[in-house]
Design a protein around this motif. Structure first.
Motif, PDB file in Angstrom:
ATOM      1  N   ALA A   1     -11.532 -46.359  -3.800  1.00 39.33           N
ATOM      2  CA  ALA A   1     -12.629 -45.433  -3.172  1.00 39.33           C
ATOM      3  C   ALA A   1     -11.954 -44.310  -2.704  1.00 39.33           C
ATOM      4  N   GLU A   2     -11.933 -44.172  -1.731  1.00 39.52           N
ATOM      5  CA  GLU A   2     -11.047 -43.497  -0.424  1.00 39.52           C
ATOM      6  C   GLU A   2     -10.696 -42.191  -1.287  1.00 39.52           C
ATOM      7  N   ASP A  10     -12.416 -40.304  -2.981  1.00 43.51           N
ATOM      8  CA  ASP A  10     -13.589 -39.804  -1.896  1.00 43.51           C
ATOM      9  C   ASP A  10     -15.186 -40.025  -2.340  1.00 43.51           C
ATOM     10  N   LEU A  11     -15.411 -41.612  -2.686  1.00 46.12           N
ATOM     11  CA  LEU A  11     -16.269 -42.463  -3.072  1.00 46.12           C
ATOM     12  C   LEU A  11     -17.595 -42.507  -1.474  1.00 46.12           C
ATOM     13  N   ASP A  12     -18.306 -42.943  -1.617  1.00 47.62           N
ATOM     14  CA  ASP A  12     -19.648 -43.768  -1.016  1.00 47.62           C
ATOM     15  C   ASP A  12     -19.458 -45.217  -1.075  1.00 47.62           C
ATOM     16  N   PRO A  13     -20.374 -45.814   0.006  1.00 50.53           N
ATOM     17  CA  PRO A  13     -19.648 -47.412  -0.592  1.00 50.53           C
ATOM     18  C   PRO A  13     -20.358 -47.701  -1.415  1.00 50.53           C
ATOM     19  N   ASP A  51     -20.541 -46.748  -4.068  1.00 50.46           N
ATOM     20  CA  ASP A  51     -19.901 -46.349  -5.435  1.00 50.46           C
ATOM     21  C   ASP A  51     -19.033 -47.490  -7.011  1.00 50.46           C
TER      22      ASP A  51
END
Length: 240
Positions: free
Chosen positions: A113-114, A117-120, A122
């Motif tokens: 996710a990092e 660059d995703l939001d929790p 996603d």
């Protein structure tokens, strides 16, 4: 030309012809004397080049001559797979086939996710696949893509045979993205149960593992994690 450079150039010449498929498994190479004459070098220089290729399992020698290995223990680096995507729209080497074992939208682990660059919460596309050449398994991999790509390239969520090799090229065509930055990180470790099962190895076998990150100014296009069976060779050239 210094013999050290010539030895490397001869090895690179035949390595590239094997990797490209121009020299197929079982093909006979020219004799040492013929190579020596073609390159205008001493026989010892040719022997050094061929010994390097033999150590890397690209060739085998017999009393009748030198041949491309029937069961070559090499595969492409992530760099070379990207080069093939750009050149022939397939990330597989000549003679390699692949099988997709999973293709789905998932909420990824935090580190993935990092990377994207995703939001929790996603999601991303996760594809798990295995490649081989004949009976030899050459690489086990998991590749990840931004979830919106699945709308533009529905094949991302398909495990149908025959579609995997060109998936990166289709993603680039459909999204209009162009990979401008690539990074590989590589390490050696023991195979976990999932990797060992895919590669047909005992759990805990030594493997060569790595991750690639292909991106442009908009972000990561493809992130992949892969591992190779023991004693497999990968290599790539670079300009110092």
């Amino acid at each position: 030309m210094p013999s050290e450079k010539t030895f490397a150039k001869i090895a690179d010449h035949f390595r590239e012809r094997i990797l490209s498929g121009e020299l197929a498994p079982g093909s006979r190479l020219p004799t040492n004397r013929e190579i020596s004459g073609q390159w205008q070098v001493a026989a010892a220089t040719v022997s050094r080049a061929l010994q390097a290729l033999q150590v890397e399992h690209f060739i085998r020698t017999t009393p009748r001559g030198t041949y491309v290995s029937d069961d070559p223990r090499w595969t492409l680096s992530a760099r070379d797979r990207l080069a093939r995507v750009q050149r022939v729209k397939s990330f597989l080497a000549e003679g390699e086939t692949s099988r997709v074992t999973a293709a789905e939208l998932v909420v990824p682990p935090l580190y993935v996710a990092e990377i994207f660059d995703l939001d929790p919460g996603d999601q991303v596309v996760r594809r798990e696949w295995l490649a081989g050449r004949g009976r030899t398994r050459t690489v086990f991999a998991v590749t990840w893509y931004p979830a919106p790509f699945a709308v533009l390239v529905p094949e991302l969520l398909s495990t149908a045979p025959g579609k995997n090799h060109g998936i990166t090229a289709r993603v680039l065509e459909a999204t209009g993205r162009r990979i401008t930055h690539a990074r590989d990180d590589i390490h050696a470790r023991e195979a976990d149960a999932r990797e060992a099962g895919a590669l047909g190895l005992p759990v805990g076998s030594p493997i060569f593992a790595g991750a690639h990150r292909w991106s442009d100014t908009e972000g990561v296009v493809e992130y992949g994690e892969w591992c190779l069976p023991p004693r497999f060779t990968i290599g790539y050239e670079y300009q110092p």
